[in-house]
Design a protein around this motif. Structure first.
Motif, PDB file in Angstrom:
ATOM      1  N   ARG A   1       0.828  -1.205   0.000  1.00  0.00           N
ATOM      2  CA  ARG A   1       0.000   0.000   0.000  1.00  0.00           C
ATOM      3  C   ARG A   1       0.861   1.253   0.000  1.00  0.00           C
ATOM      4  O   ARG A   1       0.547   2.237  -0.692  1.00  0.00           O
ATOM      5  N   ALA A   2       1.964   1.234   0.745  1.00  0.00           N
ATOM      6  CA  ALA A   2       2.873   2.392   0.753  1.00  0.00           C
ATOM      7  C   ALA A   2       3.484   2.595  -0.631  1.00  0.00           C
ATOM      8  O   ALA A   2       3.671   3.728  -1.083  1.00  0.00           O
ATOM      9  N   LEU A   3       3.801   1.500  -1.314  1.00  0.00           N
ATOM     10  CA  LEU A   3       4.343   1.591  -2.672  1.00  0.00           C
ATOM     11  C   LEU A   3       3.306   2.187  -3.613  1.00  0.00           C
ATOM     12  O   LEU A   3       3.609   3.071  -4.419  1.00  0.00           O
ATOM     13  N   ARG A   4       2.082   1.707  -3.517  1.00  0.00           N
ATOM     14  CA  ARG A   4       1.014   2.182  -4.385  1.00  0.00           C
ATOM     15  C   ARG A   4       0.743   3.668  -4.144  1.00  0.00           C
ATOM     16  O   ARG A   4       0.586   4.443  -5.089  1.00  0.00           O
ATOM     17  N   ASP A   5       0.738   4.070  -2.872  1.00  0.00           N
ATOM     18  CA  ASP A   5       0.422   5.466  -2.551  1.00  0.00           C
ATOM     19  C   ASP A   5       1.560   6.411  -2.940  1.00  0.00           C
ATOM     20  O   ASP A   5       1.318   7.517  -3.437  1.00  0.00           O
ATOM     21  N   GLY A   6       2.809   5.989  -2.725  1.00  0.00           N
ATOM     22  CA  GLY A   6       3.946   6.868  -2.968  1.00  0.00           C
ATOM     23  C   GLY A   6       4.575   6.723  -4.336  1.00  0.00           C
ATOM     24  O   GLY A   6       5.327   7.596  -4.783  1.00  0.00           O
ATOM     25  N   GLY A   7       4.319   5.604  -5.005  1.00  0.00           N
ATOM     26  CA  GLY A   7       4.850   5.393  -6.346  1.00  0.00           C
ATOM     27  C   GLY A   7       6.323   5.059  -6.395  1.00  0.00           C
ATOM     28  O   GLY A   7       6.911   5.025  -7.480  1.00  0.00           O
ATOM     29  N   ARG A   8       6.947   4.791  -5.253  1.00  0.00           N
ATOM     30  CA  ARG A   8       8.368   4.453  -5.248  1.00  0.00           C
ATOM     31  C   ARG A   8       8.631   3.314  -4.275  1.00  0.00           C
ATOM     32  O   ARG A   8       7.836   3.056  -3.367  1.00  0.00           O
ATOM     33  N   VAL A   9       9.755   2.623  -4.480  1.00  0.00           N
ATOM     34  CA  VAL A   9      10.115   1.490  -3.641  1.00  0.00           C
ATOM     35  C   VAL A   9      11.620   1.473  -3.441  1.00  0.00           C
ATOM     36  O   VAL A   9      12.389   1.713  -4.366  1.00  0.00           O
ATOM     37  N   LEU A  10      12.028   1.203  -2.203  1.00  0.00           N
ATOM     38  CA  LEU A  10      13.434   0.971  -1.889  1.00  0.00           C
ATOM     39  C   LEU A  10      13.678  -0.528  -1.948  1.00  0.00           C
ATOM     40  O   LEU A  10      13.071  -1.290  -1.186  1.00  0.00           O
ATOM     41  N   LEU A  11      14.536  -0.960  -2.849  1.00  0.00           N
ATOM     42  CA  LEU A  11      14.853  -2.377  -3.021  1.00  0.00           C
ATOM     43  C   LEU A  11      16.184  -2.665  -2.342  1.00  0.00           C
ATOM     44  O   LEU A  11      17.219  -2.099  -2.721  1.00  0.00           O
ATOM     45  N   VAL A  12      16.172  -3.531  -1.329  1.00  0.00           N
ATOM     46  CA  VAL A  12      17.393  -3.879  -0.604  1.00  0.00           C
ATOM     47  C   VAL A  12      17.662  -5.374  -0.759  1.00  0.00           C
ATOM     48  O   VAL A  12      16.837  -6.117  -1.282  1.00  0.00           O
ATOM     49  N   GLU A  13      18.820  -5.794  -0.260  1.00  0.00           N
ATOM     50  CA  GLU A  13      19.209  -7.195  -0.423  1.00  0.00           C
ATOM     51  C   GLU A  13      18.688  -8.091   0.686  1.00  0.00           C
ATOM     52  O   GLU A  13      18.091  -9.129   0.436  1.00  0.00           O
TER      53      GLU A  13
END
Length: 583
Positions: free
Chosen positions: A251-263
């Motif tokens: 939901r945070a991704l959908r609302d903000g339009g960005r994602v932090l991708l980590v390992e």
């Protein structure tokens, strides 16, 4: 009761279909707005700025005029959750209070039903209790700055030292075969004895998009062994198609339009502890195409937060073309040599991590620095090598305007005309652009679609003898819809769109699209419109058949088959008369 123990009878599946509410399912992933009898919204299955997603609540169908996806509520749930059909049916049955069928007897062949989900849930309870009773791992988490609330939010657990703790705890409760199928235990090839796969590790439950438990990741608390161990690949758990934390973050991704991708798992917890809840982890593996597609469903921009060491740089470089091919913007935070997101937060504070992310440079331009270093433009061979590498980097980008923009910046660095790079990139008029197709008037309706809408949605009456041959429908999906509609109509009264969709398995985008456009025709007007559309389809088929006959006649003449030539000529003459007759 777990999925492996229930039987998906037609009656049970139909009960779920009748109970599920498509507006309820869709509103979990996008904001619906009432538009007449339907709802419209931004599509939850692809990125767009103009609403092209339409929901028809009466028939229980959805269709997106932008990406072309369509189906019923179960199909939408499957696409947004990642569950397969049996898992979706069970989850929706639980959600809408449909009683699950009782346990069935073993299937043909005497194969034992394996309650894998039950085994995973039992293991989770064991790991959770073990962490509550173990001071050392709890102190370790506290010392790393992870609060009890954060630990509880992500359901962390602990696998104690020893080879048979889980085996002993679940003895008599879960069969060994089921524990093996769940990836929780292994078997020694020498002695044949079973042993716990996870030992002296912090345990991280891994969930599907819908929150179903799929497996575990285990992190060592010392440096004497492999840092991470994950559940073995099983029928249920495929590491390359899952992102850790996605069910929390979607939901945070959908609302903000960005994602932090980590390992790693700690990288994710560290980011959340720093106030960044739009984070997921690829679980220490190279990013896969499936994971990139999953990210693209929920975000427009990816911050690749891999470690700052050489291995992390290589992993980020490998991930870049996969992300670009999904039309994602990509940024690369700089944590400093030897740092990962969690170590930066731990040593320099949460603000340092947030600042590194806020100041992250464009990953493509960062690659330009590597591929076209200062001075490359002055040496023709280096210039040519850099041009080749840059065109390879930019080739996956589907948006022609974006690709051209990057090519222009690269050309400036290399001191070459942008047209030269653009030609190498295959610059042409058929590039795929990213403009949205809004629902409504901007969609071109084919004659095939018009005929189906009048028959299926409007219910325009037509004599059985006047029904067109399925061959009139050139589009395979429309042909399948029409054939199914005819078959259902022969055994009952004309089917509703909902009944037709169910007969097609609930996943026909064609049926879903048919019900989304407003059709206001009287029966008489509908009949006239239907006859006119049918005439066009008939003449189109006749013209195609005439071309086919010409080719077949030529082939028969080459083979000296006079009988076939005569028959084909007669058919062609009949077709020609029909084509030249005004209807």
């Amino acid at each position: 009761m777990a999925l492996g123990n229930i039987q998906l009878t037609p009656q049970f599946v139909q009960a779920v279909r009748d109970a599920v509410d498509i507006v309820d399912i869709a509103s979990e992933h996008t904001r619906l707005t009432k538009a007449g009898k339907r709802y419209k919204a931004l599509c939850p299955l692809h990125k767009e700025k103009t609403p092209s997603f339409s929901v028809e609540p009466v028939q229980g169908l959805y269709y997106c005029f932008g990406c072309g996806e369509g189906g019923d509520a179960i199909d939408l749930y499957m696409k947004t959750s990642g569950d397969d059909f049996p898992a979706a049916i069970e989850a929706l049955a639980r959600r809408y209070g449909i009683p699950l069928p009782a346990r069935t007897s073993p299937r043909t062949g005497g194969k034992e039903e394996l309650d894998v989900e039950g085994a995973l849930e039992a293991a989770q309870e064991f790991f959770h209790a073990a962490l509550a009773n173990a001071e050392m791992p709890r102190r370790y988490l506290s010392d790393r700055g992870f609060s009890p609330e954060l630990v509880e939010r992500f359901d962390l657990g602990y696998a104690p030292p020893g080879w048979e703790n889980l085996l002993t705890a679940l003895k008599g409760k879960v069969p060994l075969r089921t524990l093996e199928a769940a990836g929780l235990i292994g078997r020694s090839p020498k002695s044949g004895k079973h042993y716990d796969r996870f030992r002296e590790r912090l345990m991280f439950p891994i969930h599907s998009l819908s929150g179903r438990l799929l497996g575990f990741g285990g992190r060592a608390l010392d440096d004497d062994r492999a840092k991470y161990v994950n559940t073995a690949e099983t029928e249920r758990f495929h590491k390359g198609s899952v992102l850790y934390g996605m069910h929390h973050a979607k939901r945070a991704l959908r609302d903000g339009g960005r994602v932090l991708l980590v390992e790693g798992y700690f990288d994710l917890l560290g980011a959340v502890a720093a106030g960044i809840d739009w984070v997921v982890a690829s679980m220490g593996t190279a990013l896969t195409e499936q994971q990139a597609r999953l990210l693209a469903r929920y975000a427009e921009e990816v911050y690749v937060g891999y470690d700052g060491d050489e291995a992390g740089e290589r992993a980020a470089r490998r991930a870049l073309p996969l992300l670009l091919s999904e039309n994602l913007g990509v940024k690369r935070p700089r944590f400093g040599a030897g740092h990962d997101p969690d170590s930066l937060r731990f040593e320099d504070g949460p603000e340092a991590l947030r600042r590194a992310i806020d100041e992250a440079p464009d990953a493509v331009l960062l690659e330009f620095d590597e591929l076209a270093p200062p001075g490359a433009a002055r040496e023709p061979r280096k210039q040519a090598a850099a041009a080749r590498a840059i065109t390879e980097l930019l080739a996956p980008i589907p948006d022609g305007v974006l690709r051209y923009g990057y090519a222009r910046q690269a050309a400036d660095r290399l001191g070459v005309p942008v047209d030269l790079l653009w030609r190498r990139l295959g610059g042409r008029n058929d590039v795929r652009e990213t403009g949205e197709i809004a629902g409504g008037g901007g969609v071109v309706t084919s004659e095939e679609e018009k005929v189906l809408r009048l028959l299926v949605v409007v219910g325009t009456e037509i004599a059985t003898a006047e029904l067109p041959d399925p061959a009139f429908f050139f589009d395979p999906e429309f042909r399948k819809v029409y054939e199914t509609w005819r078959e259902l109509g022969e055994s009952r009264s004309l089917p509703t769109p909902k009944q037709l969709q169910e007969a097609l398995g609930g996943q026909s985008a064609a049926v879903a699209r048919l019900v989304q456009d407003d059709v206001e025709s009287s029966t008489a007007q509908g009949g006239d419109e239907l006859q006119a559309a049918l005439a066009k389809l008939r003449r189109r088929w006749q013209r195609q058949r005439a071309r086919e006959l010409t080719a077949k006649i030529a082939e028969a003449e080459r083979q000296g088959d006079t009988e076939t030539v005569s028959a084909l000529l007669q058919e062609k003459a009949s077709l020609s008369r029909a084509l030249h007759t005004r209807h």
